[in-house]
Design a protein around this motif. Structure first.
Motif, PDB file in Angstrom:
ATOM      1  N   GLN A 108       0.848  -1.195   0.000  1.00 33.10           N
ATOM      2  CA  GLN A 108       0.000   0.000   0.000  1.00 33.10           C
ATOM      3  C   GLN A 108       0.880   1.240   0.000  1.00 33.10           C
ATOM      4  O   GLN A 108       1.654   1.465   0.915  1.00 33.10           O
ATOM      5  N   GLN A 159      -4.727  -7.041  -5.159  1.00 37.95           N
ATOM      6  CA  GLN A 159      -4.646  -5.692  -4.625  1.00 37.95           C
ATOM      7  C   GLN A 159      -5.851  -5.471  -3.704  1.00 37.95           C
ATOM      8  O   GLN A 159      -6.996  -5.538  -4.153  1.00 37.95           O
ATOM      9  N   VAL A 180       0.475  -2.749 -11.722  1.00 37.75           N
ATOM     10  CA  VAL A 180       0.555  -3.560 -10.509  1.00 37.75           C
ATOM     11  C   VAL A 180       0.366  -5.021 -10.894  1.00 37.75           C
ATOM     12  O   VAL A 180      -0.133  -5.335 -11.975  1.00 37.75           O
ATOM     13  N   ALA A 239      -2.748   1.939  -5.777  1.00 33.32           N
ATOM     14  CA  ALA A 239      -2.427   0.791  -6.633  1.00 33.32           C
ATOM     15  C   ALA A 239      -3.571   0.455  -7.575  1.00 33.32           C
ATOM     16  O   ALA A 239      -3.364  -0.177  -8.608  1.00 33.32           O
TER      17      ALA A 239
END
Lengths: 182, 533, 473
Positions: C266, C425, C421, C414
């Motif tokens: 994060q 997530q 990425v 993200a």
């Protein structure tokens, strides 16, 4: 001084034909300034393929149904999309036109009661034409084809507002009006 | 209706308008969409009255071309783009258009090939080829067919044809359908009554001039045309120019008919090999076409197309325009020199009168026009032609140099030069004709080459660029130009010779002019003057 | 009802934003007055309000199907300096108790305040300068003088920084209130606005939302209107946002370990509630203390609806999507987990204390959709969007159709679609302390393979959605 043999009776018909050919050829090539002016197919085709106005062509189209049909044929052939006419069974006040890769529909404005929004939706799944459509052509049942410039497409949609009394709306209300995009 | 009423030709207003729509068409730059030659060819084809198996051959060729274009483009719009969408229709533009159509995906169907000269088509049962040079005429023909009464059936018929285009039969069927439509169009819009009447009138006039001593021959001289016009200008043949043209056509018709009867078809001038036309430089092979009334074809339009159009052999107003009427009539004008001078001088005055009356109907004609006070003087015309002949000589020398240089370069590269052009042969012939000599020594020839080089370098016109002489197209342009220069020079030289005879001791032309001025003023007064009653 | 007159400053003079309405048309348009002339700036405006490409939908949406018709009093020909004025106009439209003044001639009698604005607004609501301050001020001097003469409050709003400095240097009218804006939403709050998402709003002056399907009716309106938002909700929302942005909560200097464990990688980010924003770092490193994802890192389940490659319908307690080795572009998957307080603990302990939430995947029904969750004891939800093994750009969005979720306004960095990425997530959202009705929401994730989502053509994006409801009964 020129001296020639007098043709015999057998030669005279051929000579008459030849004379007529030469005379008519000369007449065609010289032209007649008092003769009415005609719009050539090439000029009609050029008009169909250019956004430029041509008052003489427009006057010819207004009076000559055969020219209108030819012109409509050129427009149809050159169209990048052919939404066509509306389906007869449509119950909508302004029926949509659905063609391969393209739909033309009209929605009444929610903000102004005398305004309508013409919406042209391009299907991104279909192959795109080399030149994006820039003109909406609407052809009525009497082969009068009217051209309306289009704004550029955004997110596959071309959209513009027309008023209640606009020519576009009047044409689109008739399901027999054919829509073309080019 | 023009001034000339019955004797003006058989096409009605509709046909004149249809043809005029093409003839008047221009590209964006204002340049004519079609060059003069394809238009003239189209006019001849449209009014053609003769029968025979080959009469509709151009329609057959057109259908083959439509087939090829369809195979190259595959869409109706592709067809219209080729036949109607070219701004300026030239052989080169047709080739370029086809190339662009083929650049994307090549031929849509098999059996087609683009060659250096044109397109060849192989059918299951036959083969056919079309040259790029032929295409402007066929494109004009297509546009006329699409224009005439907005002929709707044309495209439908061609659609059917391309769907079955694997056989020559389908092409033939489509050509037959169009031919049938065209016949109906001719029947509606082309009347032969007026022409037959004109022919009969001239025939009667010629018969009336046949004396005992002439036997079975007609004789036509300068005075005869003037006499005919004076007899008929209040009736069916109002303008002198029309009378002159009718006699030219009459003699052409009679001599052509005689030649056909004798089995000797005249070979027209041009590069359309498909129709049996000869190459322009073939003019140097035989002198007869330049003297033959029936075989004469105006050579100047050859400069308007292909590589020759890239070379400015003539300026428009100063050189080409004065030469144009003489080249249009060719040997007919040479043999009737005074009648042709009248055509130029007093014909122009009468044209001005006609135009004035058309623009301001009911207005009195200008006194200067009626009196022919401003008619072009005969000696001035002779002097103008004299200067043009001198200019032609310089252009010929420069062109000779250009061809010699091109050949030298090509030989240096072990490449066969200029094909059958034979520049040396052509100019040897030209020099003999112009200088009335039979032989040139090597020294004289070398001196001529030096002179040609000087002239070439002195000319600062489009195309006279020494560095570009290696270009094949440029060489071809000079080759075509050489033939035209030779033909023009030959006719001009002979015409000046005739004018010299008319002038006699130096005052002949001037006195002829004054006599004619009185005659024409009298006739114009009758035709256009204000009467007392 | 408070009435604002909003003017876009242009070099040709001020152009008033007169009215914003909905139309049954896909593109939003800028129109000159009541007329039918669609101004050329319309395409840019459409981008500005369109889902996924503009901040208007992001902050005030989701909107029902269709587009906006925005009427202006004068032409706005080019550039993007209209964005701040248009953003504020939409905020007014979205705020209960506020409306735009339409008639420029009746400003004196109808307007409570006049706002004159110029500036660009990006997707995150940040305001940036556009220049030409001198020309714009010059073009508006007469109008400003007229407005100020009426005694009405007039605010001149420009981007903080250079534009603000230049405006001050141009000697603006002394009676006007000069505002330097860095964050558009903060500006709205400064103006007293409290825009609410369209799905929960029913403005009296706004026509009924066209197009199917109409969202479920909003819950009972918040008691007390815009100024009486329950303190707890505000505190909770603000705290979570701050937590997500900094990993700090009050005196807590580090993320609670169990929460951190669910938020691998994060990054630092900005909250719309914390203006002015810090400059964005393109790819910030993870928080130092944050451990790597645990082997039990939640992964999507077939609860996800994948438009391009529909996932098979199957149920599993452990929502770990099976790898898809055959696919060159792995399907995007979305999963949801319930987070409940363990027996004897409260949600406050989960959110603010050291209590480890009990997590469990949401069951799915026969159609593969997640079944409804019970609100009782439910502290929050953990949304997990699996980007797959290869780096991709993911932009996620939560559309609350009914009720309220905390922390759902904007995704973690993200999942903002700005940087590539890979892997699962997480996006934690919290439920309000007291639920008065069901919460219906929809998660949408857009994936772009090669470039940031905002820079991709809409038709090149793949999309996955998940719809879920939390029931109070």
């Amino acid at each position: 001084m020129i001296e020639i043999e007098i043709p015999d009776d057998e030669g005279l018909p051929a000579a008459r034909d030849r004379f007529a050919e030469l005379s008519d050829t000369r007449q065609l090539l010289r032209g007649d300034p008092s003769a009415s002016r005609k719009i050539s197919a090439g000029r009609l085709y050029a008009y169909a393929n250019s956004p430029a106005a041509d008052p003489e062509v427009e006057a010819e189209l207004a009076r000559n149904v055969a020219a209108r049909r030819a012109y409509r044929g050129y427009l149809q052939a050159a169209a990048s999309y052919r939404p066509g006419v509306a389906i007869a069974a449509s119950t909508e006040a302004i029926p949509p036109r659905r063609g391969v890769g393209c739909t033309v529909r009209v929605e009444p404005s929610q903000a102004e009661p005398d305004q309508y929004i013409v919406i042209v939706e391009i299907d991104p799944a279909q192959p795109a034409p080399e030149v994006p459509p820039s003109t909406l052509v609407l052809c009525d049942v009497e082969d009068n084809c009217h051209r309306f410039p289009l704004p550029s497409a955004h997110r596959g949609v071309i959209q513009f507002i027309v008023t209640e009394d606009s020519a576009e709306l009047e044409l689109l209300r008739d399901p027999r009006t054919e829509a073309l995009l080019r | 209706m023009t001034d000339d009423g019955l004797l003006d030709g058989g096409a009605d207003g509709q046909m004149l308008a249809d043809f005029g729509a093409l003839a008047d068409a221009t590209g964006p730059s204002g340049e004519p969409k079609f060059p003069p030659r394809p238009l003239a060819h189209l006019a001849r084809f449209l009014v053609g009255r003769g029968g025979g198996p080959n009469r509709d051959a151009p329609l057959f060729e057109l259908c083959h071309l439509v087939n090829a274009v369809d195979a190259a483009g595959g869409t109706t719009d592709g067809r219209w783009g080729f036949f109607l969408g070219q701004d300026l229709v030239r052989a080169r533009s047709c080739r370029q258009h086809l190339r662009e159509m083929l650049s994307a995906d090549g031929w849509c169907r098999g059996g087609f090939e683009m060659t250096a000269d044109g397109v060849s088509i192989t059918y299951a049962d036959d083969a056919f080829s079309l040259s790029f040079g032929r295409m402007p005429f066929l494109v004009a023909l297509f546009e006329f067919l699409a224009t005439m009464e907005n002929y709707q059936g044309l495209n439908d018929g061609l659609d059917v044809m391309v769907q079955e285009a694997g056989s020559r039969r389908a092409v033939q069927d489509a050509a037959n359908r169009i031919a049938a439509e065209l016949r109906q169009y001719r029947n509606r819009h082309l009347d032969r009554g007026g022409n037959d009447e004109a022919f009969a009138t001239i025939q009667g006039f010629m018969h009336g001039r046949v004396g005992e001593e002439q036997g079975d021959r007609w004789r036509l001289d300068d005075a005869a045309i003037l006499t005919f016009w004076r007899q008929h200008n209040l009736g069916a043949c109002k303008t002198y120019r029309k009378a002159f043209e009718h006699f030219a056509d009459f003699l052409d018709a009679v001599t052509t008919a005689s030649a056909r009867q004798a089995g000797a078809a005249a070979a027209p001038l041009g590069a359309d090999r498909e129709t049996g036309e000869v190459e322009p430089d073939d003019l140097s092979h035989a002198r007869s076409p330049l003297d033959d009334l029936a075989a004469w074809q105006d050579p100047l339009p050859l400069l308007d197309q292909g590589p020759a159009a890239e070379i400015k052999f003539f300026t428009k107003s100063g050189e080409r325009d004065p030469l144009a009427p003489l080249m249009a009539f060719g040997p007919f004008a040479v043999r009737l020199p005074l009648a042709f001078l009248r055509y130029l001088s007093f014909g122009a005055v009468q044209t001005q009168i006609s135009q004035g009356l058309r623009i301001h109907p009911g207005q009195p004609v200008l006194v200067d026009h009626l009196s022919c006070a401003e008619a072009e003087s005969y000696p001035e015309r002779r002097d103008l032609y004299g200067r043009l002949l001198e200019h032609l000589g310089r252009m010929q020398k420069a062109t000779y140099y250009a061809l010699r240089q091109a050949r030298a370069e090509a030989v240096g590269d072990n490449v066969m030069a200029l094909g059958a052009a034979g520049d040396g042969r052509m100019f040897e012939r030209a020099r003999r004709d112009l200088a009335d000599e039979d032989e040139f020594s090597e020294a004289e020839q070398a001196a001529l080459e030096d002179e040609g080089a000087r002239e070439f370098r002195r000319i600062s016109r489009r195309g006279f660029d020494e560095e570009a002489l290696a270009d094949e197209d440029r060489q071809e342009g000079f080759r075509i130009g050489a033939g035209v220069l030779y033909a023009v020079g030959n006719v001009l030289s002979r015409y000046l010779g005739e004018l010299g005879k008319l002038d006699g001791d130096g005052a002949g032309l001037a006195s002829l002019l004054e006599a004619d001025r009185a005659t024409f003023a009298g006739e114009f007064g009758k035709l256009y003057g204000v009467t007392d009653d | 009802m408070k009435r604002y007159a909003v003017f876009v400053a242009t070099t040709g003079g001020p152009a008033q934003v007169q009215r914003i309405t909905r139309e049954r048309a896909p593109l939003s348009m800028v129109v000159l007055g009541r007329g039918s002339e669609r101004l050329p700036v319309s395409d840019r405006y459409d981008d500005f309000v369109h889902p996924g490409s503009g901040p208007v939908e992001r902050f005030f949406g989701p909107f029902p199907e269709g587009g906006f018709r925005l009427e202006v009093s004068g032409p706005i020909d080019s550039g993007d300096s209209w964005q701040l004025g248009v953003f504020v106009a939409h905020a007014i439209q979205a705020s209960d108790g506020f409306e735009l003044v339409r008639d420029e001639a009746a400003l004196e009698t109808e307007a409570d305040a006049i706002v004159w604005l110029t500036g660009q607004v990006d997707y995150d609501g940040r305001v940036s300068g556009v220049g030409h301050m001198q020309e714009k001020l010059q073009g508006s001097r007469d109008a400003l003088a007229t407005w100020l003469a009426t005694g009405m409050p007039v605010s001149l709003v420009v981007a903080a920084g250079t534009d603000h400095d230049r405006l001050l240097a141009c000697e603006p009218p002394t009676d006007a209130h000069i505002v330097a804006a860095a964050d558009a939403m903060a500006l709205c709050r400064d103006l007293g606005l409290d825009p609410t998402p369209a799905a929960t709003r029913s403005s009296p002056g706004e026509p009924p939302a066209p197009g199917p399907p109409a969202p479920a009716p909003p819950p009972a309106r918040r008691v007390g209107g815009r100024f009486l938002v329950p303190i707890l909700v505000i505190l909770l929302a603000g705290s979570l946002a701050l937590l997500a942005a900094t990993g700090r909560l009050g005196e807590v200097t580090a993320w609670p370990k169990r929460l951190v464990a669910l938020l691998p990688g994060q990054p630092e980010g900005e909250s719309p509630d914390t203006p002015p924003p810090k400059p964005r770092t393109p790819d910030p490193p993870p928080v130092a203390e944050a451990p790597q994802p645990t082997p039990k890192a939640p992964e999507p389940t077939p609860e996800t609806t994948e438009k391009t490659t529909p996932a098979p319908s199957q149920q599993t307690k452990a929502p770990k999507p099976a790898p898809q080795p055959q696919a060159t572009e792995p399907a995007l998957a979305i999963a949801v987990r319930e987070r409940r307080a363990p027996a004897g603990a409260s949600c406050a302990g989960v959110h603010f204390g050291d209590v480890v939430a009990v997590e469990q995947p949401v069951d799915r029904d026969d159609s593969g959709q997640p079944t409804a969750s019970r609100a009782s004891g439910l502290c929050g939800l953990l949304l997990i969007i699996d980007a797959g093994p290869a780096p991709r750009y993911i932009r996620a969005k939560v559309t609350v159709l009914q009720g309220r979720l905390i922390g759902a306004d904007r995704p973690p960095e993200a999942l903002s679609g700005h940087r590539p990425v890979s892997g699962p997530q997480p996006w934690p959202v919290a439920l309000p302390h007291r639920l008065k009705g069901p919460v219906r929401y929809q998660v949408t994730a857009e994936v772009s393979e090669k470039r940031p989502v905002s820079a991709s053509r809409p038709d090149s994006l793949k999309t996955a959605t998940l719809a879920h409801v939390v029931m109070t009964e």
